[in-house]
Design an enzyme around this catalytic site. Sequence first.
Site, PDB file in Angstrom:
ATOM      1  N   SER A 123       0.829  -1.181  -0.045  1.00 47.53           N
ATOM      2  CA  SER A 123       0.021   0.195  -0.118  1.00 47.53           C
ATOM      3  C   SER A 123       0.904   1.408  -0.046  1.00 47.53           C
ATOM      4  O   SER A 123       1.726   1.287   0.900  1.00 47.53           O
ATOM      5  CB  SER A 123      -0.944  -0.011   1.429  1.00 47.53           C
ATOM      6  OG  SER A 123      -1.650   1.175   1.226  1.00 47.53           O
ATOM      7  N   ASN A 139       9.276   9.113   4.451  1.00 53.46           N
ATOM      8  CA  ASN A 139       8.170   9.879   4.022  1.00 53.46           C
ATOM      9  C   ASN A 139       7.019  10.352   4.977  1.00 53.46           C
ATOM     10  O   ASN A 139       6.861   9.990   5.911  1.00 53.46           O
ATOM     11  CB  ASN A 139       7.370   8.863   2.795  1.00 53.46           C
ATOM     12  CG  ASN A 139       6.404   7.704   3.455  1.00 53.46           C
ATOM     13  OD1 ASN A 139       5.113   8.493   3.621  1.00 53.46           O
ATOM     14  ND2 ASN A 139       6.686   6.912   3.642  1.00 53.46           N
ATOM     15  N   CYS A 171      -0.100   3.768  10.182  1.00 52.72           N
ATOM     16  CA  CYS A 171       0.415   4.883   9.399  1.00 52.72           C
ATOM     17  C   CYS A 171       0.909   5.948  10.335  1.00 52.72           C
ATOM     18  O   CYS A 171      -0.033   6.385  11.231  1.00 52.72           O
ATOM     19  CB  CYS A 171      -0.525   5.529   8.430  1.00 52.72           C
ATOM     20  SG  CYS A 171       0.071   6.967   7.534  1.00 52.72           S
ATOM     21  N   GLY A 197       7.580  -2.604  -1.389  1.00 56.10           N
ATOM     22  CA  GLY A 197       7.212  -1.440  -1.312  1.00 56.10           C
ATOM     23  C   GLY A 197       7.909  -0.367  -2.050  1.00 56.10           C
ATOM     24  O   GLY A 197       7.895  -0.073  -3.210  1.00 56.10           O
TER      25      GLY A 197
END
Lengths: 301, 306
Positions: free
Chosen positions: B20, B68, B129, B264
């Site tokens: 994802s 990120n 997350c 990823g």
Amino acid sequence: MTGVVGRLVEWTAPCPTAIIQSMPSDLDAALVERHSIGDAFHVLVFEHGDVARNSRPGQFVMLKPGRSTALPLRRPFSIMDVDAERETFSVFMKVVGAQTQALAHLRIGQTARCLGPLGRSFQSPQSPSLPLLIGGGFGIAPLLLLGAVLRRDAYEPRVFYGGRTIADLALRRTLEDLGFSLVLATEDGSLGFKGLITAALEEHLDSCTLPTSLFACGPGPMLAAVARIAARRGLPAQVSVDPWMGCGMGTCLGCVVPTRKANEERPRYRCACTEGPVFESSEVVWTDDRASPSRARETTP
Amino acid sequence: MTLAVTIAGLRLKNPLIAASGTFGYGIELENFVDLGILGGIVTKGLFLKPRAGCPPPRIVETPSGLLNAIGLQGVGVASFVHEILPRLARFDTAILVNVCGDTVDEYAAVTRVLEDAPGVAGIELNISCPNVKQGGMAFGVDPLLTHAVVKEVRKATRRPVIVKLSPNVTDITVIARAAEDAGADALSCINTLLGLAIDVETRRPRLGFGTGGLSGPAIRPIAVRMTWQVAQATRIPVIGIGGICCAADALEFLIAGASAVQIGTANFVDPNVYQSILRDIERYLQRQGVARLTEIVGSLRYPRQQ
């Protein structure tokens, strides 16, 4: 340096969605020529038929020398020139770190992983006008291809090229050799106009009676200044932005720029890689504070 | 020889799944990649509503890694179901939807919207997350909250529920067991590690959000260790994630106990990396004289403790 523009280079229609329309190709491109300008600046010419044939001014490639995962990402480079007959394209680069150092020191015949051509290009001027091309530092690169295509189409572009000092204007001789009408500026006055290139641009615009359109690539503050000048004078301006970019394919969402089109109520983030790197300057939400924490609240998807 | 694997009743043609947030919604890459060669695709995370995401700069490269703070920019689940899913479902690969929420209710609501959508093979619950202020990792670092959200989502769907775990905890097996007890069918292990990169000239974080999530080869040994721990601590399948770039990397996770893996950060460099990884896994199995990939899952020969 070739200075030859492929006859097949064409303007592009605006890309309606974030999805890349044409099929870029990803292959190992061999380095065929290197022209070093001092220690830091290099023009690298790579063999890559698809990029040579299909590139439009303002588009870019993602390059990575070797397969090392120590610095995982590719780096974006504007396409500076193409030669469809030789099946080559060139990029202009400044060594700023280990990855660019490795790229600059490829041996002739060695390859770099190369994905392209990518992104939304500069658009042809809407109406007959004098194109003014404003390049800051190594942001000059895409303006060479743009300038060549404009001249082919019977425009007479004028190039404004600025930097902090004379060393930053590494491509000035190339531009002179190509016969561009050239205005140079350095902040320290070591060459040309003393001051910012945007000040030189303003001076020119004050005395110019022709309709003009602006095309710019360079550091953020320079692009913001071009946008302000264009807005104040009612000139069309296209700018090519250069944010940190991860993938070049619209999947990492790392390179977003806050933008607002005329029909949009609130700004939204757009990917520089697929919806840019060229934007209308009036659509970019300019901010001097690149890390303003309030920005997220001001922006809707 | 077969590379097929079954996870939570879901048969994948091979163990390679796009992670994802690194593969968009899949269709962005249809011109770059033969999507049909992937075992599966996990979509970018989806909330009920569209999300703007974090202010730029959003990414910074670090040694062997990528930090990120994208902040789950996304189109929202309704737009995904109506505009994107029909295009994505044409491809012969398992579509797993990454489900996000600010609250337990939102996680369940997003899951219910997906329940009626054809073409969804399963959901991956994003409780890990690090780049959102609410929800996200807040659930994944607390076993009680993990249990609560998994339980509600479990009630909202008949489809396989995969829970994506955060590595930003003292003992990941505690969270893994909480998810298992609440009805998770499988576990994705791991999401990014919380990190901070500083621009020393400005003395500011290099990311607009401040902190970010670290991914890439830099985190792989941590991810392999956590996969190994979670595989031993639970009875449900584990999907290994963390810096996989080549077949050997993927095999490390499988040997540690993962039934499949997600790729990823490598997608950002080469979204066609799947082909070479599959080829090299086949060569490995030949070399090892193994007919089925599943035979190497959990085959780690770990030294006995003194």
